[in-house]
Design an enzyme around this catalytic site. Structure first.
Site, short mmCIF file in Angstrom:
data_model
loop_
_atom_site.label_atom_id
_atom_site.label_comp_id
_atom_site.label_asym_id
_atom_site.label_seq_id
_atom_site.Cartn_x
_atom_site.Cartn_y
_atom_site.Cartn_z
N ASP A 112 84.39 86.01 -28.06
CA ASP A 112 84.42 85.18 -26.59
C ASP A 112 85.03 86.23 -25.47
O ASP A 112 84.89 86.93 -24.98
CB ASP A 112 84.84 83.83 -26.80
N LYS A 165 88.00 78.83 -34.52
CA LYS A 165 88.03 79.60 -33.42
C LYS A 165 89.64 81.05 -33.51
O LYS A 165 89.98 80.44 -34.32
CB LYS A 165 88.61 78.62 -32.15
P1 NDP Z 1 83.70 87.27 -21.03
O1 NDP Z 1 85.09 88.30 -20.76
O2 NDP Z 1 82.62 88.19 -20.55
O3 NDP Z 1 83.37 86.39 -18.93
C1 NDP Z 1 84.75 85.86 -18.18
C2 NDP Z 1 84.26 85.55 -17.35
O4 NDP Z 1 85.70 84.65 -16.53
C3 NDP Z 1 84.60 86.82 -16.35
O5 NDP Z 1 84.46 86.66 -15.49
C4 NDP Z 1 86.73 86.86 -15.79
O6 NDP Z 1 87.31 86.08 -14.78
C5 NDP Z 1 86.68 84.37 -15.51
N1 NDP Z 1 87.65 83.79 -16.57
C6 NDP Z 1 87.94 84.38 -17.95
N2 NDP Z 1 89.52 83.44 -17.79
C7 NDP Z 1 89.22 83.00 -16.51
C8 NDP Z 1 90.35 82.39 -15.84
N3 NDP Z 1 91.47 81.68 -16.63
N4 NDP Z 1 90.44 81.80 -14.29
C9 NDP Z 1 89.24 82.39 -13.81
N5 NDP Z 1 88.34 83.31 -14.24
C10 NDP Z 1 88.46 83.69 -15.49
O7 NDP Z 1 83.35 86.06 -21.23
P2 NDP Z 1 82.15 84.61 -21.60
O8 NDP Z 1 81.32 85.27 -20.75
O9 NDP Z 1 81.69 85.52 -23.16
O10 NDP Z 1 83.03 84.02 -21.47
C11 NDP Z 1 82.72 82.77 -20.62
C12 NDP Z 1 82.89 81.21 -20.36
O11 NDP Z 1 81.76 81.21 -21.79
C13 NDP Z 1 83.71 80.95 -21.94
O12 NDP Z 1 84.42 79.99 -21.81
C14 NDP Z 1 83.50 81.10 -23.68
O13 NDP Z 1 84.47 80.13 -23.88
C15 NDP Z 1 82.33 80.16 -22.96
N6 NDP Z 1 81.08 81.20 -24.47
C16 NDP Z 1 81.46 82.03 -25.06
C17 NDP Z 1 80.04 82.11 -25.28
C18 NDP Z 1 79.89 83.36 -25.72
O14 NDP Z 1 79.31 83.77 -27.03
N7 NDP Z 1 80.25 85.06 -25.47
C19 NDP Z 1 78.92 81.45 -26.16
C20 NDP Z 1 79.79 80.00 -25.67
C21 NDP Z 1 80.71 80.18 -25.01
P3 NDP Z 1 88.40 88.17 -14.95
O15 NDP Z 1 86.86 89.39 -15.38
O16 NDP Z 1 87.89 88.03 -13.27
O17 NDP Z 1 89.29 87.54 -16.02
O1 2IT Z 2 82.04 79.32 -27.95
C1 2IT Z 2 81.31 79.83 -28.58
O2 2IT Z 2 80.43 79.06 -29.18
C2 2IT Z 2 81.22 81.13 -28.82
N1 2IT Z 2 81.78 82.19 -28.23
C3 2IT Z 2 80.08 81.45 -29.74
C4 2IT Z 2 80.82 81.27 -31.15
C5 2IT Z 2 79.95 82.16 -32.28
O3 2IT Z 2 80.27 82.59 -33.62
O4 2IT Z 2 79.02 83.10 -32.09
#
Ligand code: NDP
Ligand code: 2IT
Length: 448
Positions: free
Chosen positions: A169, A129
């Site tokens: 992420d 990561k």
């Molecule tokens: P984005 O940046 O697209 O969206 C993040 C969302 O979560 C936003 O609505 C944001 O609100 C909110 N958020 C982030 N940090 C905080 C915080 N500290 N407190 C409150 N709200 C928060 O990210 P993703 O949708 O890609 O990721 C969301 C989650 O999913 C994370 O935990 C990530 O690790 C996990 N994930 C993502 C994957 C991917 O492929 N993208 C794969 C697997 C897991 P705001 O705009 O107000 O910050």
């Molecule tokens: O938390 C996760 O699994 C991710 N942000 C996606 C990682 C990836 O390599 O697609």
């Protein structure tokens, strides 16, 4: 918190001593170690080879300065990280997070979780990561580009399609991947498609990667419900966050007949009893990059709850899809009291340990992140497969593969939980199944 047996307790104390202050990393390690007692009893070669101690120590950790100019010509300095945790099953694989809260303890918790998640997918990928404490909010496109170029000017030397393959992420989506891939290509003079995933469709990306984490998480919950003779049809659902994972979780729930009544961002909660208008959310968040509060100015019946707690809204299914530790013991108790029957974690480690205990004690269907959100990285591995064969697959074909992978992960966790005497406990199932494959590979590779 569950007890650790004496031998594992010593290992955990050593992790605390060697990694002071990294509380999220401690939390992620503890959850896995709590499940490993019976595994070590069954496989003495793991203890003999100190596999648990070795798996808690990253293979390599890179921390670097990221200087860049803002639009006013001022010098800005951030810190960049890449933790290459474990390469037993394949090249390091895992996303990059840009968020002001990022420090080594966050990247290490995410990298550690990624080892077992990637193992669960059945694909040939190790765990890693990266990220930075850079805050993309309110930055111009040019500032984002200059930051990404500076970040990659250092990180490129550690990457490669057979070495380390980042993706997105929090705070890193298609735009940022584009700038980072472009700088990698320029410095190395190589069009190495397989070095990044989450790429644009015109330059080596895969259909379904954008949707994959949310779709996959919803497929996982569908499987949990199916094992209890239930479905999404007519279920009232709440999805926290409004980013990539939240948006495509909402989309798939709606396709499967569920009704999503709330989502959020770090400022507040949108509640729409008619069911969320997803096209509006996509426009506000993906195209215009606005705050979720603006939803309420388009739909008069919707309520914006500034600083509201989304878990207070009664629902059948809860899908935390924002960030770590966003759902605590009190929230878990509220959800159970309000009749929630299933929780699927789109975010990484969104539920605190006391919250997890409440879900497990209540015996609701609880899908922990490393199993439930593995569809994102699994589809990244499908993107790598397409890049390696210079091919590109249709949406339907790729989505069907993702669905199969999520069904496979569900089955692995379900059967492992039964085998170890804890039926229905997907936490135990995911941790044990994910660990064993990595542990066997580490033994096979010798002391490295
Ligand atoms: P984005 O940046 O697209 O969206 C993040 C969302 O979560 C936003 O609505 C944001 O609100 C909110 N958020 C982030 N940090 C905080 C915080 N500290 N407190 C409150 N709200 C928060 O990210 P993703 O949708 O890609 O990721 C969301 C989650 O999913 C994370 O935990 C990530 O690790 C996990 N994930 C993502 C994957 C991917 O492929 N993208 C794969 C697997 C897991 P705001 O705009 O107000 O910050
Ligand atoms: O938390 C996760 O699994 C991710 N942000 C996606 C990682 C990836 O390599 O697609």
């Amino acid at each position: 918190m569950a007890q650790l047996d004496e031998r594992i307790g010593e290992i955990y104390n050593e992790v605390l001593r060697r990694n002071p202050g990294e509380v999220e990393f401690h939390q992620a390690v503890r959850e896995v170690l709590e499940c490993l007692g019976p595994v070590l009893a069954k496989h003495p070669q793991f203890a003999h080879n100190k596999i648990v101690q070795r798996i808690c120590e990253p293979e390599r950790q890179i921390i670097f300065r990221v200087p860049w100019f803002d639009d006013q010509g001022n010098v800005q300095i951030n810190r960049g990280f890449r933790v290459e945790f474990n390469s037993s099953l394949g090249p390091y694989k895992g996303g990059i997070r840009f968020h002001p809260s990022v420090y080594l303890g966050i990247i290490k918790f995410l990298g550690f979780e990624q080892i077992f998640k990637n193992s669960l997918t059945g694909m040939p990928i190790g765990g890693g990561k990266g990220g930075s404490d850079f805050d993309p909010k309110g930055k111009s496109d040019n500032e984002i580009m200059r930051f990404c170029q500076s970040f990659m000017t250092e990180l490129y030397r550690h990457l490669g399609e057979y070495t380390d393959v980042p993706a997105g992420d929090i705070g890193v989506g298609g735009r940022e991947i584009g700038y980072m891939f472009g700088q990698y290509k320029r410095i190395t003079n190589r069009y190495e498609s397989g070095v990044f995933t989450g790429k644009g469709l015109a330059w080596g990306g895969s259909l379904v990667r954008t949707e994959a984490t949310g779709y996959g998480c919803t497929f996982f919950v569908r499987e949990m419900l199916k094992s209890r003779k239930q479905s999404f049809e007519g279920k009232r659902c709440v999805v926290s966050g409004s980013g990539n994972v939240a948006i495509y979780t909402i989309e798939k729930i709606q396709q499967l007949g569920g009704k999503v009544v709330a989502c959020s961002d770090s400022n507040g909660v949108i509640f729409d009893d008619n069911g969320l208008d997803l096209e509006l959310i996509k426009r506000l968040k993906e195209v215009e990059r606005r705050r979720i509060a603006e939803y309420a100015s388009h739909h008069k019946q919707a309520k914006y709850l500034e600083s509201g707690n989304i878990w207070d809204i009664p629902c059948d299914v809860a899908m935390p899809s924002a960030t770590q530790n966003e759902l605590n013991g009190k929230d878990a108790a509220t959800l159970v009291k309000n009749g929630c029957i299933a929780v699927g974690e789109g975010a990484n480690m969104p539920t605190t340990p006391d919250g997890i205990k409440i879900f497990l004690d209540a015996k609701i269907a609880y899908g922990p992140s490393k199993a439930a959100n593995a569809g994102g990285v699994a589809t990244s591995a499908l993107e790598m497969q397409q890049n390696a064969s210079r091919d590109s697959w249709s949406f339907e074909f790729t989505e069907a593969k993702l669905d199969q992978i999520m069904q496979g992960i569900h089955q692995s966790c379900y059967e492992t939980a039964e085998e170890y005497g804890a039926p229905g406990n997907y936490v135990l199932g995911a941790n044990i199944f994910g660990f064993i494959k990595v542990a066997h590979a580490m033994v096979a590779h010798g002391l490295i």
